[in-house]
Design a protein around this motif. Sequence first.
Motif, PDB file in Angstrom:
ATOM      1  N   GLU A  93       0.828  -1.209   0.000  1.00  0.00           N
ATOM      2  CA  GLU A  93       0.000   0.000   0.000  1.00  0.00           C
ATOM      3  C   GLU A  93       0.862   1.258   0.000  1.00  0.00           C
ATOM      4  OE1 GLU A  93      -2.644  -0.884   3.445  1.00  0.00           O
ATOM      5  OE2 GLU A  93      -4.246  -0.546   1.988  1.00  0.00           O
ATOM      6  N   TRP A  94       2.032   1.175   0.623  1.00  0.00           N
ATOM      7  CA  TRP A  94       2.877   2.366   0.807  1.00  0.00           C
ATOM      8  C   TRP A  94       3.893   2.561  -0.324  1.00  0.00           C
ATOM      9  CZ3 TRP A  94       2.732  -1.939   3.959  1.00  0.00           C
ATOM     10  CH2 TRP A  94       3.832  -2.791   3.902  1.00  0.00           C
ATOM     11  N   GLU A  95       3.840   1.703  -1.355  1.00  0.00           N
ATOM     12  CA  GLU A  95       4.762   1.859  -2.491  1.00  0.00           C
ATOM     13  C   GLU A  95       3.929   1.972  -3.758  1.00  0.00           C
ATOM     14  OE1 GLU A  95       8.587  -0.832  -1.217  1.00  0.00           O
ATOM     15  OE2 GLU A  95       7.369  -1.471  -2.915  1.00  0.00           O
ATOM     16  N   ALA A  96       4.090   3.068  -4.487  1.00  0.00           N
ATOM     17  CA  ALA A  96       3.256   3.258  -5.682  1.00  0.00           C
ATOM     18  C   ALA A  96       3.551   2.184  -6.728  1.00  0.00           C
ATOM     19  CB  ALA A  96       3.508   4.637  -6.260  1.00  0.00           C
ATOM     20  N   ALA A 139      -7.844  -7.550  -0.453  1.00  0.00           N
ATOM     21  CA  ALA A 139      -6.737  -7.496  -1.422  1.00  0.00           C
ATOM     22  C   ALA A 139      -7.179  -6.800  -2.705  1.00  0.00           C
ATOM     23  CB  ALA A 139      -6.260  -8.909  -1.736  1.00  0.00           C
ATOM     24  N   LEU A 140      -6.191  -6.257  -3.399  1.00  0.00           N
ATOM     25  CA  LEU A 140      -6.397  -5.744  -4.759  1.00  0.00           C
ATOM     26  C   LEU A 140      -5.478  -6.536  -5.673  1.00  0.00           C
ATOM     27  CD1 LEU A 140      -6.395  -1.874  -4.144  1.00  0.00           C
ATOM     28  CD2 LEU A 140      -8.347  -3.263  -4.916  1.00  0.00           C
ATOM     29  N   GLU A 141      -6.013  -7.014  -6.780  1.00  0.00           N
ATOM     30  CA  GLU A 141      -5.136  -7.652  -7.762  1.00  0.00           C
ATOM     31  C   GLU A 141      -5.040  -6.772  -8.995  1.00  0.00           C
ATOM     32  OE1 GLU A 141      -6.110 -11.329  -9.826  1.00  0.00           O
ATOM     33  OE2 GLU A 141      -3.967 -11.637 -10.230  1.00  0.00           O
ATOM     34  N   VAL A 142      -3.806  -6.495  -9.410  1.00  0.00           N
ATOM     35  CA  VAL A 142      -3.577  -5.778 -10.667  1.00  0.00           C
ATOM     36  C   VAL A 142      -3.340  -6.846 -11.736  1.00  0.00           C
ATOM     37  CG1 VAL A 142      -2.038  -4.223 -11.916  1.00  0.00           C
ATOM     38  CG2 VAL A 142      -2.587  -3.776  -9.501  1.00  0.00           C
ATOM     39  N   ALA A 165      -0.103  -9.903 -12.498  1.00  0.00           N
ATOM     40  CA  ALA A 165       0.945  -8.877 -12.565  1.00  0.00           C
ATOM     41  C   ALA A 165       1.385  -8.465 -11.152  1.00  0.00           C
ATOM     42  CB  ALA A 165       0.455  -7.666 -13.352  1.00  0.00           C
ATOM     43  N   LYS A 166       0.473  -7.922 -10.361  1.00  0.00           N
ATOM     44  CA  LYS A 166       0.804  -7.430  -9.008  1.00  0.00           C
ATOM     45  C   LYS A 166      -0.375  -7.705  -8.085  1.00  0.00           C
ATOM     46  CE  LYS A 166       4.671  -5.196  -9.957  1.00  0.00           C
ATOM     47  NZ  LYS A 166       5.927  -5.702  -9.397  1.00  0.00           N
ATOM     48  N   PHE A 167      -0.122  -7.705  -6.781  1.00  0.00           N
ATOM     49  CA  PHE A 167      -1.244  -7.721  -5.837  1.00  0.00           C
ATOM     50  C   PHE A 167      -0.818  -7.055  -4.543  1.00  0.00           C
ATOM     51  CE2 PHE A 167      -0.063 -11.079  -2.809  1.00  0.00           C
ATOM     52  CZ  PHE A 167       0.942 -11.723  -3.498  1.00  0.00           C
ATOM     53  N   ILE A 168      -1.825  -6.535  -3.843  1.00  0.00           N
ATOM     54  CA  ILE A 168      -1.601  -5.776  -2.604  1.00  0.00           C
ATOM     55  C   ILE A 168      -2.551  -6.338  -1.555  1.00  0.00           C
ATOM     56  CG2 ILE A 168      -1.753  -3.452  -1.571  1.00  0.00           C
ATOM     57  CD1 ILE A 168      -1.814  -2.954  -4.974  1.00  0.00           C
ATOM     58  N   ILE A 169      -2.043  -6.570  -0.367  1.00  0.00           N
ATOM     59  CA  ILE A 169      -2.890  -7.087   0.717  1.00  0.00           C
ATOM     60  C   ILE A 169      -3.068  -5.967   1.745  1.00  0.00           C
ATOM     61  CG2 ILE A 169      -3.144  -8.913   2.460  1.00  0.00           C
ATOM     62  CD1 ILE A 169      -2.664 -10.399   0.020  1.00  0.00           C
ATOM     63  N   GLY A 170      -4.280  -5.770   2.221  1.00  0.00           N
ATOM     64  CA  GLY A 170      -4.537  -4.757   3.244  1.00  0.00           C
ATOM     65  C   GLY A 170      -4.073  -5.215   4.616  1.00  0.00           C
ATOM     66  N   GLY A 256     -12.263  -4.278   6.536  1.00  0.00           N
ATOM     67  CA  GLY A 256     -11.511  -3.032   6.362  1.00  0.00           C
ATOM     68  C   GLY A 256     -11.247  -2.737   4.897  1.00  0.00           C
ATOM     69  N   SER A 257     -10.155  -2.043   4.646  1.00  0.00           N
ATOM     70  CA  SER A 257      -9.913  -1.592   3.267  1.00  0.00           C
ATOM     71  C   SER A 257      -8.488  -1.892   2.835  1.00  0.00           C
ATOM     72  CB  SER A 257     -10.177  -0.090   3.173  1.00  0.00           C
ATOM     73  OG  SER A 257      -9.238   0.595   3.966  1.00  0.00           O
ATOM     74  N   VAL A 258      -8.297  -1.772   1.527  1.00  0.00           N
ATOM     75  CA  VAL A 258      -6.958  -1.899   0.941  1.00  0.00           C
ATOM     76  C   VAL A 258      -6.874  -0.855  -0.166  1.00  0.00           C
ATOM     77  CG1 VAL A 258      -7.773  -3.805  -0.536  1.00  0.00           C
ATOM     78  CG2 VAL A 258      -5.331  -3.460  -0.218  1.00  0.00           C
ATOM     79  N   ALA A 259      -5.694  -0.247  -0.284  1.00  0.00           N
ATOM     80  CA  ALA A 259      -5.564   0.868  -1.233  1.00  0.00           C
ATOM     81  C   ALA A 259      -4.312   0.720  -2.071  1.00  0.00           C
ATOM     82  CB  ALA A 259      -5.516   2.183  -0.468  1.00  0.00           C
ATOM     83  N   MET A 260      -4.349   1.316  -3.246  1.00  0.00           N
ATOM     84  CA  MET A 260      -3.118   1.401  -4.053  1.00  0.00           C
ATOM     85  C   MET A 260      -3.067   2.751  -4.745  1.00  0.00           C
ATOM     86  SD  MET A 260      -3.770  -0.514  -7.647  1.00  0.00           S
ATOM     87  CE  MET A 260      -3.264   0.901  -8.607  1.00  0.00           C
ATOM     88  N   TYR A 261      -1.840   3.157  -5.023  1.00  0.00           N
ATOM     89  CA  TYR A 261      -1.610   4.402  -5.761  1.00  0.00           C
ATOM     90  C   TYR A 261      -0.717   4.062  -6.939  1.00  0.00           C
ATOM     91  CZ  TYR A 261      -0.086   9.061  -6.995  1.00  0.00           C
ATOM     92  OH  TYR A 261       0.189  10.197  -7.695  1.00  0.00           O
ATOM     93  N   CYS A 262      -1.005   4.684  -8.090  1.00  0.00           N
ATOM     94  CA  CYS A 262      -0.198   4.415  -9.280  1.00  0.00           C
ATOM     95  C   CYS A 262       0.555   5.680  -9.666  1.00  0.00           C
ATOM     96  CB  CYS A 262      -1.127   3.966 -10.409  1.00  0.00           C
ATOM     97  SG  CYS A 262      -0.260   3.660 -11.936  1.00  0.00           S
ATOM     98  N   LYS A 263       1.854   5.557  -9.906  1.00  0.00           N
ATOM     99  CA  LYS A 263       2.611   6.748 -10.326  1.00  0.00           C
ATOM    100  C   LYS A 263       3.125   6.580 -11.752  1.00  0.00           C
ATOM    101  CE  LYS A 263       7.187   5.402  -8.792  1.00  0.00           C
ATOM    102  NZ  LYS A 263       8.230   5.409  -7.842  1.00  0.00           N
TER     103      LYS A 263
END
Length: 263
Positions: A93-96, A139-142, A165-170, A256-263
Amino acid sequence: MKLVSEKEIEIINYLLAAEQNVCEVIKVTDDFPELTLPQAYEIQEQLLVRRQVEKDVRFIGVKLGLTSKAKQEMMGVDKAIYGFLQSDMLAFEWEAIQYTALIHPKVEPEIAFLIAEDLQGTNVTAADVLRATKYVAPALEVIDSRYKDFRFTLVDVIADNCSSAKFIIGSTWVSPDAIDLENIGMVLSKNGEVAQTGSSAAVLGHPANAIAWAVNELGARGKGLKKGDIVLSGAMSEAITFQAGDAVTAQFDSLGSVAMYCK
Ligand code: 0L1
Ligand code: MG
């Protein structure tokens, strides 16, 4: 060691180059229409072994795809599919997420399972999956199909490791006994605007059903889940596109929630 045919090597090189060069390619069945589903899983396995060696990554889990009836109908299939997660796919979550490293990414909300004991067999049930699960998490899966315009057949997408490709776990990890996993509501937002809503019921009726299906498929190929594996159980809504500068959040009931940021 398995012997891989020249045709399989050609397809693996083609798909690995598409990922490496961040460049979409024509689906493999255009050139190899005779490719079968077992061959596609064989190609997926060998492609992931090549990735493991060439990128020095580890296998860290399994992912499911096409778990909703809506997506299966859209693709004209009646089957879910599975692929594997490798350590370079884990994002935080903390790395774009870097947009230029991906071809045409989409993101989808899922429930991740953390597996606490080995699970292998061909008659595995959802109850067995839940017994083997220590925690579930948002989770979010890219996904980033290597194929032009995300257009492919079942065989193509399996060979391409199911668009992984990528995934993020809250950060909210909950015992599966503590919540009603069958009916978790979810709201997916992009830049603060609601983009999709969904429910865990869309994942083959219950995400643990989807995982039991995958374990049985893996079992038929002499494989299974290992203690410590992460399993992405399948999308709870349609995937959405995103670009550099976009922020995406999925808010789940009880999780709860899970977030991602794209740069
Ligand atoms: O994780 C997924 O559900 C992706 C499965 C493959 C289909 C797609 O790329 O949309
Ligand atoms: Mg997915």
